[in-house]
Design a protein around this motif. Structure first.
Motif, PDB file in Angstrom:
ATOM      1  N   MET A 113       0.862  -1.182   0.000  1.00  0.00           N
ATOM      2  CA  MET A 113       0.000   0.000   0.000  1.00  0.00           C
ATOM      3  C   MET A 113       0.899   1.234   0.000  1.00  0.00           C
ATOM      4  N   GLU A 114       0.822   2.014  -1.076  1.00  0.00           N
ATOM      5  CA  GLU A 114       1.725   3.152  -1.237  1.00  0.00           C
ATOM      6  C   GLU A 114       0.943   4.416  -1.562  1.00  0.00           C
ATOM      7  N   LEU A 115       1.481   5.554  -1.099  1.00  0.00           N
ATOM      8  CA  LEU A 115       1.006   6.843  -1.589  1.00  0.00           C
ATOM      9  C   LEU A 115       1.740   7.090  -2.898  1.00  0.00           C
ATOM     10  N   CYS A 116       1.016   7.176  -3.994  1.00  0.00           N
ATOM     11  CA  CYS A 116       1.701   7.253  -5.284  1.00  0.00           C
ATOM     12  C   CYS A 116       0.807   7.890  -6.339  1.00  0.00           C
ATOM     13  N   GLY A 117       1.395   8.813  -7.084  1.00  0.00           N
ATOM     14  CA  GLY A 117       0.664   9.451  -8.167  1.00  0.00           C
ATOM     15  C   GLY A 117       0.971   8.861  -9.528  1.00  0.00           C
ATOM     16  N   GLY A 118       1.731   7.752  -9.558  1.00  0.00           N
ATOM     17  CA  GLY A 118       2.137   7.165 -10.829  1.00  0.00           C
ATOM     18  C   GLY A 118       1.062   6.310 -11.468  1.00  0.00           C
ATOM     19  N   THR A 119       1.392   5.779 -12.653  1.00  0.00           N
ATOM     20  CA  THR A 119       0.450   4.919 -13.374  1.00  0.00           C
ATOM     21  C   THR A 119       0.779   3.461 -13.087  1.00  0.00           C
ATOM     22  N   HIS A 120      -0.259   2.629 -12.992  1.00  0.00           N
ATOM     23  CA  HIS A 120      -0.083   1.231 -12.593  1.00  0.00           C
ATOM     24  C   HIS A 120      -0.979   0.308 -13.393  1.00  0.00           C
ATOM     25  N   VAL A 121      -0.600  -0.981 -13.389  1.00  0.00           N
ATOM     26  CA  VAL A 121      -1.429  -1.992 -14.046  1.00  0.00           C
ATOM     27  C   VAL A 121      -2.722  -2.173 -13.255  1.00  0.00           C
ATOM     28  N   GLY A 122      -3.720  -2.761 -13.898  1.00  0.00           N
ATOM     29  CA  GLY A 122      -4.970  -3.036 -13.187  1.00  0.00           C
ATOM     30  C   GLY A 122      -4.910  -4.329 -12.403  1.00  0.00           C
ATOM     31  N   ASN A 123      -4.049  -5.268 -12.854  1.00  0.00           N
ATOM     32  CA  ASN A 123      -3.947  -6.571 -12.222  1.00  0.00           C
ATOM     33  C   ASN A 123      -2.481  -7.009 -12.275  1.00  0.00           C
ATOM     34  N   THR A 124      -1.984  -7.611 -11.200  1.00  0.00           N
ATOM     35  CA  THR A 124      -0.575  -8.002 -11.170  1.00  0.00           C
ATOM     36  C   THR A 124      -0.213  -8.956 -12.303  1.00  0.00           C
ATOM     37  N   ALA A 125      -1.202  -9.693 -12.827  1.00  0.00           N
ATOM     38  CA  ALA A 125      -0.924 -10.636 -13.914  1.00  0.00           C
ATOM     39  C   ALA A 125      -0.398  -9.931 -15.161  1.00  0.00           C
ATOM     40  N   GLU A 126      -0.722  -8.634 -15.311  1.00  0.00           N
ATOM     41  CA  GLU A 126      -0.244  -7.881 -16.471  1.00  0.00           C
ATOM     42  C   GLU A 126       1.282  -7.749 -16.468  1.00  0.00           C
ATOM     43  N   ILE A 127       1.913  -7.888 -15.300  1.00  0.00           N
ATOM     44  CA  ILE A 127       3.372  -7.767 -15.206  1.00  0.00           C
ATOM     45  C   ILE A 127       4.059  -8.952 -15.883  1.00  0.00           C
ATOM     46  N   ARG A 128       3.403 -10.089 -15.885  1.00  0.00           N
ATOM     47  CA  ARG A 128       3.854 -11.319 -16.568  1.00  0.00           C
ATOM     48  C   ARG A 128       5.023 -11.995 -15.857  1.00  0.00           C
ATOM     49  N   ALA A 129       6.161 -11.311 -15.671  1.00  0.00           N
ATOM     50  CA  ALA A 129       7.296 -11.913 -14.988  1.00  0.00           C
ATOM     51  C   ALA A 129       8.260 -10.807 -14.562  1.00  0.00           C
ATOM     52  N   PHE A 130       9.125 -11.138 -13.600  1.00  0.00           N
ATOM     53  CA  PHE A 130      10.047 -10.162 -13.012  1.00  0.00           C
ATOM     54  C   PHE A 130      11.424 -10.802 -12.868  1.00  0.00           C
ATOM     55  N   LYS A 131      12.485 -10.046 -13.210  1.00  0.00           N
ATOM     56  CA  LYS A 131      13.839 -10.574 -13.115  1.00  0.00           C
ATOM     57  C   LYS A 131      14.802  -9.477 -12.669  1.00  0.00           C
ATOM     58  N   ILE A 132      15.577  -9.749 -11.601  1.00  0.00           N
ATOM     59  CA  ILE A 132      16.632  -8.828 -11.161  1.00  0.00           C
ATOM     60  C   ILE A 132      17.844  -9.021 -12.066  1.00  0.00           C
ATOM     61  N   ILE A 133      18.355  -7.927 -12.621  1.00  0.00           N
ATOM     62  CA  ILE A 133      19.511  -8.043 -13.513  1.00  0.00           C
ATOM     63  C   ILE A 133      20.797  -7.547 -12.867  1.00  0.00           C
ATOM     64  N   SER A 134      20.687  -6.785 -11.759  1.00  0.00           N
ATOM     65  CA  SER A 134      21.906  -6.375 -11.048  1.00  0.00           C
ATOM     66  C   SER A 134      21.560  -5.882  -9.659  1.00  0.00           C
ATOM     67  N   GLU A 135      22.537  -6.000  -8.747  1.00  0.00           N
ATOM     68  CA  GLU A 135      22.431  -5.457  -7.390  1.00  0.00           C
ATOM     69  C   GLU A 135      23.809  -4.968  -7.017  1.00  0.00           C
ATOM     70  N   GLN A 136      23.918  -3.701  -6.623  1.00  0.00           N
ATOM     71  CA  GLN A 136      25.232  -3.128  -6.356  1.00  0.00           C
ATOM     72  C   GLN A 136      25.117  -1.974  -5.372  1.00  0.00           C
ATOM     73  N   GLY A 137      26.254  -1.613  -4.768  1.00  0.00           N
ATOM     74  CA  GLY A 137      26.301  -0.436  -3.920  1.00  0.00           C
ATOM     75  C   GLY A 137      26.613   0.794  -4.744  1.00  0.00           C
ATOM     76  N   ILE A 138      25.913   1.897  -4.460  1.00  0.00           N
ATOM     77  CA  ILE A 138      26.161   3.138  -5.198  1.00  0.00           C
ATOM     78  C   ILE A 138      26.694   4.232  -4.286  1.00  0.00           C
ATOM     79  N   ALA A 139      26.592   4.026  -2.972  1.00  0.00           N
ATOM     80  CA  ALA A 139      27.127   4.963  -1.983  1.00  0.00           C
ATOM     81  C   ALA A 139      27.148   4.229  -0.655  1.00  0.00           C
TER      82      ALA A 139
END
Length: 978
Positions: free
Chosen positions: A755-781
């Motif tokens: 549950m987020e406070l957000c003014g962005g645009t979003h899908v109507g159903n999580t199924a629309e995302i289809r799949a998710f994959k992390i491509i990198s994780e790193q320190g930036i500071a």
């Protein structure tokens, strides 16, 4: 015993108080005294009255309370927490809305940190957004770092401080603000009237009359002061107005002469400032009365605590002294018996750690830029001050441990009534401080040695030239860039040694670095050449993009290079303002929609097509940036605005996936982690978060599995519009970079997940995302990690690309996909073995070559002969050069000094110096000797007294550099032997 409450503005105070010695309490709006016949249950305060009504009923003077009555009536609780609470309750009972402290990271992009209580209301004061409440009161945490050198040295300079404020947005004005300030000071807080002085702007006769006639302040305690002290401006133009300040007099016995100086901080302390915003300053300097007059005030909590707690400085109040006591314990010293230098160090550490804890809590992590640099600089100053106090290790038996976390724990312990969220974030705060301290300690010793050497060199040169000693700007930058020494720390140490710093040279080096690393920023400029703000004539843009991807709209304005135009034609880059739009403007991390504006050729209207590649917004006005692909566009014409549906879907998928990612992170690595930045793009998402280590492979796998499970659950998203308070109460989390309206916020919920406070645009159903994959994780500071991921169509593209690469790899290696890893590992092992064999051969060749040139060694000195060898070894690589030098030192008799050089590659020089113990014992060190020689080849280097390596970029200078080395060695050794 029953109570009757009397409105302080309805009757004179002094007669009541003197005629009722049984008075027991002065509360926020009322004097409470004994009476009979009235039930406490019907004693209703008049906080429901508007300030205007209160003002109308207050025609009598406000008299100060007598000393005897004050002693009986005033609350005995003068703790910092009590002062804060009493201030807020005082103004809440007068119709003010109590608002929370804003973050130390302000929404205002022109300000690095929150420096004043009024900052969160700046857009209201400037008339850019409507007020949400008529008047408000806050206890605002503030940070100021412009005078760090005074922290700990004066009685009341701080990095972090709390500003208690009451604000009116066109509601009450000068009379009420002045009366309430006096009532708060002399009645609620019980300050003796003869100790409170007032300053006013020299031409503000209205304020003078209110203070003198309405409040009753003696004329001799009212001082008129000039524009520099008592006139506030928001800038060269804009809202401004006179100020009135309240000062506490520690020594009233010194008299009330006309020449009394309120700036004498040995006698006075300014504790309350009232700003009366009543004018608008025009470009020609004229002051025009504002239609909406505002009030902005600030009372320093630490200063009032010093006054009421009767201590000699702010640091010895209960707001800060417990921290000092903890540091004293760690240093094994007594604050009371410490000398001035030690006391200053204790105060600096306490002050800086207060600031650091609250900055990290608000999402700022140590780094070398912006706000992060402020945190890093404060921590490093605290570490050095701790070292000067003799604090070594963490006092738990680990001499190499960090001591600042123990100080931070005390700060966090005191945070309950300042910011309750700090305790929830304590593990992350303490860990970030620990890591930063340990990281700095690793470089501190080396940096201090280098700084000491540079300062000795500067003093030596000054002694020879009879000039003032100074440290070169390049050396100061080297200490900053390589050893993490903030230039301010370098300046402090240098000043202690009587050495100044070439700050211009330092800034030149800093600017060179900025040019190399500077990133582009998108800035929306809605001003024309004469600086007239075009937004004044443009209504807010109606956003239709949540429900529609196309809409008819009217062109309200066109801008080319910041100038308003009536018409643009084919090929023009243009900024377009519409009355309504389906285009999402970049905000909250989500990039803007792309698409087209179409103008049909109906009637006399020329057909046109505009490609929109970016949309920015200033407040609620959307600016569509694009290029006219064909035809012409005019102000007032109607267009068909069409968003690229495929790109919008990609953004929606990645934005919802970002919400799922934050929830998964909290579930896997801990609830205390929080967002520190994000990017929602068409081809990927990027999520920055606070965490002090890299994520393990199994954690990343668990996060992916969770998100893909939520996607597979095909959960329908719910979007609601709620009051901000209701949304927060429901558990909604604020997304980084978003601004929120008090009355109405948009809540995006994935039921049971996020549950987020957000003014962005979003899908109507999580199924629309289809799949998710992390491509990198790193320190930036320091303390900040970044995850990049793909979802939806971008996920398919990523997988197809990886599959294509794997197919080509398997074809090249002539193996199946499942055997590719082991085949690559075997090849790498073979390559490592081959490289080692080649390196061994090169080292043997270099040693052989060294044996050949060893007969070129010559002798310096007679009584103690030292063998010296300075030679070039052609294209020998650095490692082999090292082996050759070590061989020569071991085979030639001690004492021996060897300097070798080579050019292993184009534009590359390698140098090595190896001195035997007999040479080092004379005070000749390889590390110091090789540096100046390397500079002749366009490089640098150093090392230990017996062995050092260096490099350069100018092989053509190698022969002369080696000749210089030979001459210097002969001269130095001859001098030492004599």
């Amino acid at each position: 015993m029953n109570l009757t409450r009397v409105n302080l503005f309805d009757v004179p105070l002094r007669p009541i108080l003197l005629s009722h010695p049984s008075c027991i309490l002065v509360s926020n709006r009322f004097v409470t005294r004994t009476s009979t016949g009235v039930s406490p249950s019907i004693l209703l305060p008049r906080s429901t009255q508007s300030p205007q009504i209160i003002a109308k009923s207050s025609s009598v003077s406000v008299h100060p309370v007598s000393e005897d009555a004050k002693e009986d009536c005033q609350s005995n609780d003068v703790s910092g927490d009590s002062i804060r609470r009493r201030f807020l309750e005082f103004f809440a009972s007068r119709g003010h809305k109590v608002l929370p402290s804003a973050s130390l990271v302000p929404e205002d992009p022109t300000v690095l940190l929150t420096i004043a209580g009024m900052l969160q209301f700046k857009t209201i004061f400037l008339g850019k957004v409507p007020r949400q409440v008529p008047c408000a009161t806050t206890a605002q945490r503030c940070i100021r770092t412009n005078d760090l050198e005074n922290v700990g040295k004066t009685a009341r300079h701080h990095t972090l401080f709390e500003m208690l404020g009451n604000f009116s947005f066109g509601d009450y004005f000068k009379k009420e603000a002045i009366r309430w300030a006096w009532e708060l000071s002399t009645i609620e807080f019980g300050l003796p009237a003869n100790r409170v002085w007032v300053s006013i702007y020299e031409d503000d006769d209205e304020a003078f009359e209110i203070w003198k006639n309405d409040v009753g302040v003696p004329v001799e305690q009212i001082k008129r002061m000039g524009e520099a002290d008592n006139f506030w401006t928001s800038g060269p133009t804009g809202p401004c107005g006179p100020c009135s300040e309240l000062y506490y007099d520690f020594y009233p016995e010194r008299g009330y002469d006309e020449d009394v100086d309120l700036g004498d901080d040995t006698r006075f302390i300014e504790f309350y400032n009232l700003v009366f915003m009543q004018y608008n300053k025009t470009e020609d300097g004229l002051l025009e009365p504002l239609k909406q007059k505002n009030i902005d005030t600030g009372l320093g909590l630490e200063r009032m605590a010093q006054i009421l707690q009767k201590v000699p400085n702010n640091y010895e109040t209960d707001l800060i002294y417990p921290i000092i006591a903890k540091i004293s314990e760690l240093a094994n010293i007594s604050y009371d018996s410490a000398n001035d230098k030690a006391k200053t160090s204790l105060k600096v550490i306490a002050d800086h750690m207060r600031a650091v804890v609250y900055l990290i809590s608000d999402g700022v992590s140590p780094s070398n830029i912006g706000r992060g640099y402020v945190v890093r600089r404060l921590i490093r100053r605290a570490v050095r001050k701790g070292k000067s106090l003799g604090i070594n290790g963490d006092r738990n038996g680990n001499p190499k441990g960090a001591f600042l976390p123990a100080v931070a724990e005390k700060v966090i312990e005191l945070s309950t009534y300042i910011d309750s969220d700090v305790k929830l974030k304590a593990p992350r705060i303490i860990e970030e401080i620990r890591q930063e301290e340990l990281h700095f300690k690793k470089t501190l010793e080396r940096g201090e040695k280098l700084l000491d050497q540079k300062l000795n060199d500067a003093l030596s040169v000054a002694d020879k030239t009879k000039n003032k000693p100074y440290l070169d700007g390049k050396d100061a930058f080297l200490l900053y860039d390589t050893y993490g020494f903030p230039v301010e720390i370098t300046a402090e140490v240098a000043e202690e040694r009587g050495v100044s710093i070439d700050m211009k040279g330092f800034e030149v080096e800093m600017e060179n670095q900025r040019r190399q690393s500077q990133a582009a920023h998108n800035v929306v400029k809605l001003t024309v050449e004469d600086d007239a703000d075009i937004t004044k004539n443009i209504a807010d843009t109606e956003f239709l993009g949540y429900d529609s991807l196309s809409a008819r709209a009217v062109v309200k304005s066109l801008l080319v290079n910041g100038k308003p135009v009536i018409r643009v034609s084919e090929g023009s880059d243009v900024e377009i303002l519409l009355d309504r739009t389906p285009f999402y403007a970049e905000s909250g991390g989500q990039i803007a929609d792309h698409g087209f504006l179409y103008v049909s050729s109906d009637g006399n209207q020329e057909k046109a097509v505009v490609e929109v590649s970016d949309v920015q917004k200033s407040l609620k006005i959307f600016v569509h940036k694009g290029i006219v692909k064909s035809g012409a566009l005019e102000v007032g014409k109607e267009v068909e605005a069409a968003v690229d549906a495929d790109l919008r879907q990609r953004a929606k998928v990645h934005h919802t996936a970002t919400h799922l990612l934050q929830s998964a992170l909290k579930q896997v690595i801990g609830q205390e982690t929080s967002q520190a930045g994000s990017l929602v793009a068409f081809d990927r998402l990027r999520f920055d978060f606070n965490f002090n280590r890299s994520l393990h492979a199994n954690e990343l796998e668990e996060i992916e599995c969770l998100i893909n499970k939520w996607i597979g659950d095909a959960t329908r998203l719910e979007t609601k519009v709620l009051p901000l308070a209701d949304a927060k109460q429901a558990g909604a989390i604020a997304m980084f970079g978003e601004k929120y309206d008090e009355n109405e916020v948009r809540v995006v919920e994935v039921p049971g997940v996020s549950m987020e406070l957000c003014g962005g645009t979003h899908v109507g159903n999580t199924a629309e995302i289809r799949a998710f994959k992390i491509i990198s994780e790193q320190g930036i500071a320091s303390g900040i990690r970044r995850i990049e991921a793909v979802a939806g169509e971008a996920f398919i593209e990523y997988i197809n690309s990886r599959d294509s690469q794997m197919t080509r790899l398997c074809s090249t290696l002539k193996v199946k996909a499942e055997d590719a890893t082991s085949r690559v590992e075997n090849l790498l092992e073979e390559l490592r073995a081959a490289r080692k064999e080649a390196s061994d051969l090169r080292s043997k060749a270099a040693v052989y070559k060294a044996s050949v040139i060893s007969n070129k060694a010559f002798t310096v000195g007679t009584s103690q002969a030292i063998r010296v060898l300075v030679e070039s070894m052609d294209d020998t690589d650095a490692d082999s050069l090292k082996s050759a030098a070590e061989h020569l030192v071991s085979t030639l008799e001690d004492p021996v000094a060897v300097v070798l050089g080579s050019s292993p590659e184009k534009d590359k020089v390698s140098l090595v110096a190896a001195f035997s113990p007999g040479v080092v014992s004379l005070g000749v060190q390889a590390g110091r000797f090789i540096g100046p020689i390397a500079k002749l080849c366009g490089g640098g280097g150093g090392g230990k007294p017996n062995f050092a390596q260096a490099g350069g970029r100018k092989p053509e200078n190698l022969p002369s550099a080696l000749e210089k080395a030979r001459e210097d060695l002969i001269a130095t050794l001859s001098e030492k032997l004599n």
